[in-house]
Design a protein around this motif. Structure first.
Motif, PDB file in Angstrom:
ATOM      1  N   GLY A 834       4.047  -3.010  -1.529  1.00  0.00           N
ATOM      2  CA  GLY A 834       3.911  -2.492  -0.172  1.00  0.00           C
ATOM      3  C   GLY A 834       2.954  -1.331  -0.065  1.00  0.00           C
ATOM      4  N   ASP A 835       2.534  -0.769  -1.203  1.00  0.00           N
ATOM      5  CA  ASP A 835       1.627   0.372  -1.195  1.00  0.00           C
ATOM      6  C   ASP A 835       0.199  -0.143  -1.293  1.00  0.00           C
ATOM      7  OD1 ASP A 835       0.149   2.595  -1.611  1.00  0.00           O
ATOM      8  OD2 ASP A 835       1.324   3.353  -3.302  1.00  0.00           O
ATOM      9  N   PRO A 836      -0.614   0.009  -0.255  1.00  0.00           N
ATOM     10  CA  PRO A 836      -1.944  -0.594  -0.267  1.00  0.00           C
ATOM     11  C   PRO A 836      -2.814  -0.093  -1.403  1.00  0.00           C
ATOM     12  CG  PRO A 836      -1.698   0.935   1.578  1.00  0.00           C
ATOM     13  CD  PRO A 836      -0.344   0.726   0.989  1.00  0.00           C
ATOM     14  N   ILE A 837      -2.744   1.197  -1.701  1.00  0.00           N
ATOM     15  CA  ILE A 837      -3.600   1.714  -2.764  1.00  0.00           C
ATOM     16  C   ILE A 837      -3.172   1.154  -4.112  1.00  0.00           C
ATOM     17  CG2 ILE A 837      -4.402   3.819  -3.906  1.00  0.00           C
ATOM     18  CD1 ILE A 837      -5.465   3.398  -1.083  1.00  0.00           C
ATOM     19  N   THR A 838      -1.839   1.095  -4.362  1.00  0.00           N
ATOM     20  CA  THR A 838      -1.363   0.556  -5.619  1.00  0.00           C
ATOM     21  C   THR A 838      -1.726  -0.911  -5.745  1.00  0.00           C
ATOM     22  OG1 THR A 838       0.463   2.115  -5.590  1.00  0.00           O
ATOM     23  CG2 THR A 838       0.678   0.248  -7.058  1.00  0.00           C
ATOM     24  N   SER A 839      -1.566  -1.667  -4.659  1.00  0.00           N
ATOM     25  CA  SER A 839      -1.913  -3.089  -4.700  1.00  0.00           C
ATOM     26  C   SER A 839      -3.376  -3.261  -5.048  1.00  0.00           C
ATOM     27  CB  SER A 839      -1.625  -3.725  -3.338  1.00  0.00           C
ATOM     28  OG  SER A 839      -0.265  -3.641  -3.028  1.00  0.00           O
ATOM     29  N   ALA A 840      -4.212  -2.453  -4.434  1.00  0.00           N
ATOM     30  CA  ALA A 840      -5.634  -2.580  -4.705  1.00  0.00           C
ATOM     31  C   ALA A 840      -5.963  -2.187  -6.121  1.00  0.00           C
ATOM     32  CB  ALA A 840      -6.424  -1.716  -3.712  1.00  0.00           C
ATOM     33  N   ILE A 852      -8.985  -4.395   1.453  1.00  0.00           N
ATOM     34  CA  ILE A 852     -10.218  -3.919   2.081  1.00  0.00           C
ATOM     35  C   ILE A 852      -9.926  -2.715   2.973  1.00  0.00           C
ATOM     36  CG2 ILE A 852     -12.022  -4.551   3.739  1.00  0.00           C
ATOM     37  CD1 ILE A 852     -11.796  -7.425   2.586  1.00  0.00           C
ATOM     38  N   ALA A 853      -8.793  -2.731   3.685  1.00  0.00           N
ATOM     39  CA  ALA A 853      -8.417  -1.579   4.514  1.00  0.00           C
ATOM     40  C   ALA A 853      -8.231  -0.331   3.652  1.00  0.00           C
ATOM     41  CB  ALA A 853      -7.151  -1.893   5.299  1.00  0.00           C
ATOM     42  N   SER A 854      -7.630  -0.495   2.478  1.00  0.00           N
ATOM     43  CA  SER A 854      -7.441   0.648   1.576  1.00  0.00           C
ATOM     44  C   SER A 854      -8.772   1.196   1.098  1.00  0.00           C
ATOM     45  CB  SER A 854      -6.592   0.218   0.374  1.00  0.00           C
ATOM     46  OG  SER A 854      -5.341  -0.250   0.779  1.00  0.00           O
ATOM     47  N   TRP A 855      -9.690   0.292   0.807  1.00  0.00           N
ATOM     48  CA  TRP A 855     -11.027   0.713   0.371  1.00  0.00           C
ATOM     49  C   TRP A 855     -11.751   1.453   1.493  1.00  0.00           C
ATOM     50  CZ3 TRP A 855     -15.587  -2.409   1.887  1.00  0.00           C
ATOM     51  CH2 TRP A 855     -16.772  -1.891   1.387  1.00  0.00           C
ATOM     52  N   LEU A 856     -11.689   0.928   2.711  1.00  0.00           N
ATOM     53  CA  LEU A 856     -12.314   1.598   3.850  1.00  0.00           C
ATOM     54  C   LEU A 856     -11.692   2.966   4.101  1.00  0.00           C
ATOM     55  CD1 LEU A 856     -12.645  -1.400   6.346  1.00  0.00           C
ATOM     56  CD2 LEU A 856     -14.495  -0.286   5.078  1.00  0.00           C
ATOM     57  N   LYS A 857     -10.395   3.046   3.882  1.00  0.00           N
ATOM     58  CA  LYS A 857      -9.691   4.326   4.060  1.00  0.00           C
ATOM     59  C   LYS A 857     -10.228   5.372   3.095  1.00  0.00           C
ATOM     60  CE  LYS A 857      -4.890   5.899   4.528  1.00  0.00           C
ATOM     61  NZ  LYS A 857      -3.479   5.482   4.355  1.00  0.00           N
ATOM     62  N   ALA A 917     -11.579  -3.774   8.970  1.00  0.00           N
ATOM     63  CA  ALA A 917     -11.142  -4.585   7.825  1.00  0.00           C
ATOM     64  C   ALA A 917     -10.977  -6.048   8.226  1.00  0.00           C
ATOM     65  CB  ALA A 917      -9.834  -4.023   7.268  1.00  0.00           C
ATOM     66  N   ALA A 918     -10.399  -6.291   9.405  1.00  0.00           N
ATOM     67  CA  ALA A 918     -10.215  -7.672   9.875  1.00  0.00           C
ATOM     68  C   ALA A 918     -11.562  -8.368  10.053  1.00  0.00           C
ATOM     69  CB  ALA A 918      -9.431  -7.661  11.183  1.00  0.00           C
ATOM     70  N   TRP A 919     -12.554  -7.645  10.554  1.00  0.00           N
ATOM     71  CA  TRP A 919     -13.884  -8.228  10.744  1.00  0.00           C
ATOM     72  C   TRP A 919     -14.519  -8.561   9.404  1.00  0.00           C
ATOM     73  CZ3 TRP A 919     -18.975  -7.344   9.535  1.00  0.00           C
ATOM     74  CH2 TRP A 919     -19.930  -8.041  10.289  1.00  0.00           C
ATOM     75  N   ALA A 932     -14.372  -3.484  -2.834  1.00  0.00           N
ATOM     76  CA  ALA A 932     -13.089  -2.786  -2.843  1.00  0.00           C
ATOM     77  C   ALA A 932     -12.497  -2.750  -4.232  1.00  0.00           C
ATOM     78  CB  ALA A 932     -12.128  -3.466  -1.873  1.00  0.00           C
ATOM     79  N   SER A 933     -12.565  -3.863  -4.951  1.00  0.00           N
ATOM     80  CA  SER A 933     -11.995  -3.939  -6.300  1.00  0.00           C
ATOM     81  C   SER A 933     -12.692  -2.981  -7.238  1.00  0.00           C
ATOM     82  CB  SER A 933     -12.105  -5.367  -6.831  1.00  0.00           C
ATOM     83  OG  SER A 933     -11.618  -5.445  -8.145  1.00  0.00           O
ATOM     84  N   HIS A 934     -14.033  -2.948  -7.198  1.00  0.00           N
ATOM     85  CA  HIS A 934     -14.779  -2.050  -8.077  1.00  0.00           C
ATOM     86  C   HIS A 934     -14.503  -0.591  -7.753  1.00  0.00           C
ATOM     87  CE1 HIS A 934     -18.024  -5.273  -9.166  1.00  0.00           C
ATOM     88  NE2 HIS A 934     -16.869  -5.461  -9.764  1.00  0.00           N
ATOM     89  N   SER A 935     -14.473  -0.271  -6.469  1.00  0.00           N
ATOM     90  CA  SER A 935     -14.311   1.124  -6.049  1.00  0.00           C
ATOM     91  C   SER A 935     -12.933   1.659  -6.361  1.00  0.00           C
ATOM     92  CB  SER A 935     -14.595   1.242  -4.560  1.00  0.00           C
ATOM     93  OG  SER A 935     -14.374   2.564  -4.132  1.00  0.00           O
TER      94      SER A 935
END
Length: 956
Positions: A834-840, A852-857, A917-919, A932-935
């Motif tokens: 449930g934690d976006p940063i941890t998931s990423a 992607i939302a976590s990366w944009l954040k 992120a949706a776009w 997002a994965s690399h960052s």
């Protein structure tokens, strides 16, 4: 031209203008041109000279560039408020190119009363209101002139029939965060109590809050008929009761989808209008707190209240320092103590305040802990055995261990190790002694902490939140479980408090779900089926009832005795001296463990640099201040001896008027929890548990002005308890004890931070520095004590002087990202999906939008130079102060990272992180996921861990 147009549009005569705030840059040519323009307008209406004062804020604060106009307006409004005109500085020598004597203006060179002009402009002598003109001229040719007139209410507006209305009023408050909403409510309560406005002002108050404030995310609505009802409901809300009649709480984003239906459905809009007409305010308020847009003016068809002065928004007081800042020249002495790469802000950056434990709804994390098949110990007592069976039936591999039968000390149990512990002993009614359970906990940590261990302590009715009766069973263990994960990084440990009214089956369901969750919270409670997490919230408190002095300030009864435990040394002595000097206390009883020599032998110790020598010199200093000092060596745990001492004191000296419990012991030789002996732990716990109980038993019948307990910040902030587990547990017990007895006795437990000049020594370690706390000076500490004596902050309060840039009280009761990563490495069965940063960061591609939302954040946080945890993914970029230049920079970065050519309008069409992120998921999924994965994974490198127990001593 612009000046004349503004005056004509305002419908005023230039002769009625009595002050002009000029653009006034102070240039040789610019100022004469401005005066010539003004004179041209004024000369057309009057030949009078030097009747209008003129000035410029730039002489005081310089040129504010784009903010120069609002600076001038602010100055004029302040002058109207105070009815005075302030001087323009450095104006003793006037510009020779301006002929002020023949103009309508004179330069204001001294502070003067702003008198309303008395003029005959229409055949009769009339007093005109104070009117000012304000000029602001831009370098690019954008010129503005504003006319401001003071407001003078008409008599007919004051006596309105609304004052006699029997209808209730809707009071609305909102804020960005829950903490700021509480501060809003606190400010309104203090304003209502201090200004004493009557019920006739309720229409103005309601109207001002409805139409003069922006409706934000967190909302509170109150339906009231009187000011007394308003203040009562505000207190109820601040005490944590959000369910009482006439109190409505809600969040906009949680109900966004539901509210969209109202916005689109015309029939529902008509229903809202009918609710207004029929005064169904409860229905209206219930929807407003969830995000309904209300045209409040529709409520006022017969009359229109006027706006009044009310407390403004409690903005978050945060400071931002340039990354890597290094001062030029010689370092401040404080900074010189550190290496060049570790320069800290100078100590002048201090903010004092008071914080209390507060609660906010916090749903469980979506992740689920997957066990390793090594068993879970459910620790129970005879009176929690039914609950233990319910819990064990819901946990795979659970084994029940009964504490009060000695089962934990059985050789077979001592040798067995578990992957998890659920401690239910605190769910009973009888507290256990440490010898009954703590040694077994030590063994489990020592044998298992290399592989990871999950430890959940459960109590039942221990927290006072929405709980009228505190159950002290478990009060001695809750803080221990909260802090152990900070001392042993391979542990995950936390405390959960359930309700006494829930059935065992309901509580067991909550316990099992909590144990399996991916919680980052060190302290949670369940109330009415809702999960809450604890956080430190700033408190303004409420003024206590006025004392007999008639001054509304604290006064100690002259003939009463002040009793201070631990009063012959450290903080106890500082406190005694303060009460003598500030409050004129003349009778002191100071108790301590060390027996002093007979009075006639004191002279032998005066020159000695020993503990007894220091105490004797301090006692003589108190006596030189006209205090009658009595020193007793009496054991706090010997209740009979203590009762005898109190009875003797009352007979010989006078009644006990106040108690300060400062006594405490710290084990500095064995900081590591697993190396502490049970006897040593008992020694630390004794004065703050058994000693407190004895002291309370003998003092509760006295007419006390206060009963102050000296607790420690280590009981409040788990990370600061590492290395002092027993001391933190002892102080936390005192805090819970104060909560349980506050309605019977004037108890308050103060969670003191480190003291710089006295006490058990100043704390200087990384954990304390990262918390943002400063060590207190004696003067600061005693000022805070004065505030606590005159202000009701509740039964437990944390006074502190903090470094604003580092002090993040909301995060101190949660695992930091560094601690979280440690826990994940040693508890690999835990996945917090449930934690976006941890998931990423764990490379989970199951939810591209979330990743992607976590990366944009993170990108936006880097651009804004603020912590990403403060960003909300559905808040517009504009609300964060992002301008067109910053949007262009952000778009350029996105193009570089995605190897794309995105349209410049993209960030305007998709104005927040969720929309963007949706776009990207729809149009550039592969590039965005790769970026997002690399960052995000690049940031997931673990930080080096400190050795277990490598922490300084934490004391009050």
């Amino acid at each position: 031209e612009v000046i004349g147009k503004a005056i004509r549009k305002a419908g005023i005569h230039p002769r009625a203008v009595s002050y002009v705030e000029a653009h006034g840059t102070g240039t040789v040519l610019g100022d004469p041109i401005e005066i010539a323009g003004l004179q041209q307008v004024f000369k057309q209406a009057t030949e009078d000279a030097q009747f209008c004062a003129i000035g410029s804020a730039k002489s005081n604060i310089g040129h504010c560039e784009s903010a120069a106009g609002i600076a001038g307006l602010t100055k004029v409004l302040l002058q109207l408020k105070h009815k005075q005109i302030v001087p323009s500085l450095h104006s003793s020598v006037l510009n020779p190119n301006i002929d002020f004597e023949r103009s309508a203006f004179f330069v204001q060179q001294e502070l003067a009363e702003w008198i309303r002009p008395l003029l005959n402009l229409d055949g009769r002598l009339t007093e005109y209101p104070r009117i000012a003109g304000i000029s602001s001229f831009g370098a690019g040719g954008s010129n503005a002139h504003l006319v401001v007139e003071e407001y003078i209410p008409a008599f007919s507006e004051i006596e309105r029939k609304s004052a006699q209305s029997a209808d209730p009023f809707m009071i609305v408050l909102s804020a960005r965060t829950e903490e700021q909403l509480k501060e809003q409510a606190q400010r309104l309560l203090l304003d209502a109590e201090s200004r004493h406005y009557g019920d006739e002002r309720l229409p103005d108050l309601a109207y001002t809050l409805q139409t003069g404030r922006e409706a934000m995310e967190e909302r509170l609505g109150l339906i009231v008929k009187t000011v007394d009802e308003l203040t009562h409901k505000l207190r109820v809300f601040l005490d944590g009761d959000h369910e009482s009649e006439g109190i409505y709480c809600g969040q906009v984003k949680r109900n966004k989808d539901t509210m969209q239906i109202f916005f689109r459905d015309e029939e529902l809009q008509e229903a809202i209008w009918k609710w207004m007409e029929r005064k169904k305010y409860g229905k209206l308020m219930n929807l407003w707190v969830k995000g309904l847009q209300v045209d409040w003016n529709q409520l006022y068809t017969e009359f229109r209240p006027r706006k009044m002065s009310l407390p403004t928004y409690p903005f978050a007081r945060e400071r931002y320092w340039v990354p890597g800042w290094k001062p030029a020249g010689e370092l401040h002495p404080i900074a010189a103590n550190f290496g060049q790469n570790e320069i800290r802000p100078v100590e002048s950056q201090r903010m004092a305040g008071f914080w209390t434990k507060q609660w906010t709804p916090a749903p469980r994390e979506n992740g689920v802990y997957k066990g390793k098949g090594r068993g879970v110990a459910v620790v129970a007592t005879s009176d929690t055995m039914t609950l233990a069976r319910q819990v064990s039936g819901r946990i795979e591999g659970a084994v029940i261990l009964e504490v009060d039968t000695g089962e934990l000390s059985h050789p077979s149990v001592e040798r067995e190790t578990f992957e998890g512990i659920i401690d239910l002993a605190g769910c009973g009614r009888s507290p256990l002694r440490p010898v009954d359970w703590m040694e077994w906990i030590q063994q489990q940590i020592e044998s298992r902490h290399q592989d990871g261990l999950r430890m959940l302590c459960v109590t039942r009715g221990l927290e006072s939140f929405q709980n009228p009766t505190v159950n002290l069973a478990g009060a001695d263990r809750a803080a221990l479980y909260r802090m152990l994960q900070y001392e042993y990084s391979r542990l995950v440990s936390w405390h959960m408090d359930g309700e006494t009214v829930d059935s065992d089956e309901e509580l067991a369901e909550q316990i099992a779900a909590e144990y399996k969750s991916g919680s980052l919270d060190t302290e949670v409670c369940y109330r009415n089926g809702i999960r809450y997490r604890a956080y430190l919230g700033e408190s303004l408190g409420r003024k206590r009832e006025e004392s007999g002095s008639g001054r509304g300030s604290f006064a100690f009864p002259k003939e009463h005795v002040l009793w201070i435990t631990g009063g012959t040394r450290g903080l106890g002595y500082v406190c005694a001296r303060h009460f003598v000097q500030k409050y004129g206390v003349r009778k002191l009883v100071l108790t301590g463990r060390e027996t002093l020599p007979p009075r006639e032998e004191w002279h032998r110790y005066l020159a000695q640099d020993t503990s007894i020598g220091h105490k004797i010199r301090d006692l003589l200093e108190l006596e030189s201040l006209q205090a009658e000092v009595h020193v007793l060596s009496v054991s706090l745990t010997d209740e009979a001896a203590l009762q005898h001492a109190v009875d003797d004191t009352k007979l010989r000296i006078g009644p006990i008027g106040g108690v300060v419990h400062c006594a405490g012991v710290v084990d500095v030789h064995n900081p590591a929890f697993i190396r502490k002996s049970i006897q040593g732990i008992e020694t630390v716990l004794s004065p703050k548990m058994d000693g407190l109980q004895s002291l309370y038993n003998v003092m509760k019948g006295e007419e006390l002005s206060f009963f102050v307990l000296y607790s420690s910040v280590s009981a409040a902030i788990p990370s600061l308890a590492a290395g002092q587990s027993d001391y933190a547990a002892a102080n936390a017990y005192m805090d819970y004890f104060a909560e349980s007895k506050r309605h019977e006795c004037p108890l308050v437990s103060i969670q003191w931070p480190s003291w710089k000049e006295t006490g058990m020594g100043e704390v200087r370690n990384k954990a304390y520095d990262e918390s943002g706390l400063w060590s207190l000076t004696n003067e600061e500490g005693m000022q805070m004590l004065d505030s606590i004596l005159t202000t009701d902050f509740g039964a437990v309060v944390l006074p502190a002087s903090v470094r604003p840039s580092a002090w993040k009280p909301d995060a101190l009761l949660r695992l930091s990202s560094r601690m979280e990563r440690k826990a994940e490495r040693h508890n690999p069965g835990m996945m917090r999906s449930g934690d976006p940063i941890t998931s990423a960061r764990t490379g989970n591609p199951d939810n591209p939008h979330l990743m992607i939302a976590s990366w944009l954040k993170e990108l936006l946080a880097e651009e804004l130079k603020i912590d990403s945890v403060k960003l909300d993914t559905e808040t517009s970029f504009q609300d964060y102060g992002v301008d067109s230049v910053m949007l262009a920079q952000l778009l350029r970065r996105l193009n570089d990272l995605l190897n794309a050519n995105l349209e410049p309008t993209l960030l305007f069409e998709h104005p927040h992180i969720e929309a963007l992120a949706a776009w990207l998921v729809k149009h550039h999924p592969d590039q965005a996921m790769l970026a997002a994965s690399h960052s995000l994974t690049a940031d997931a490198v673990p930080l080096a861990m400190l050795p277990d127990g490598d922490h300084g001593v934490l004391t009050a």
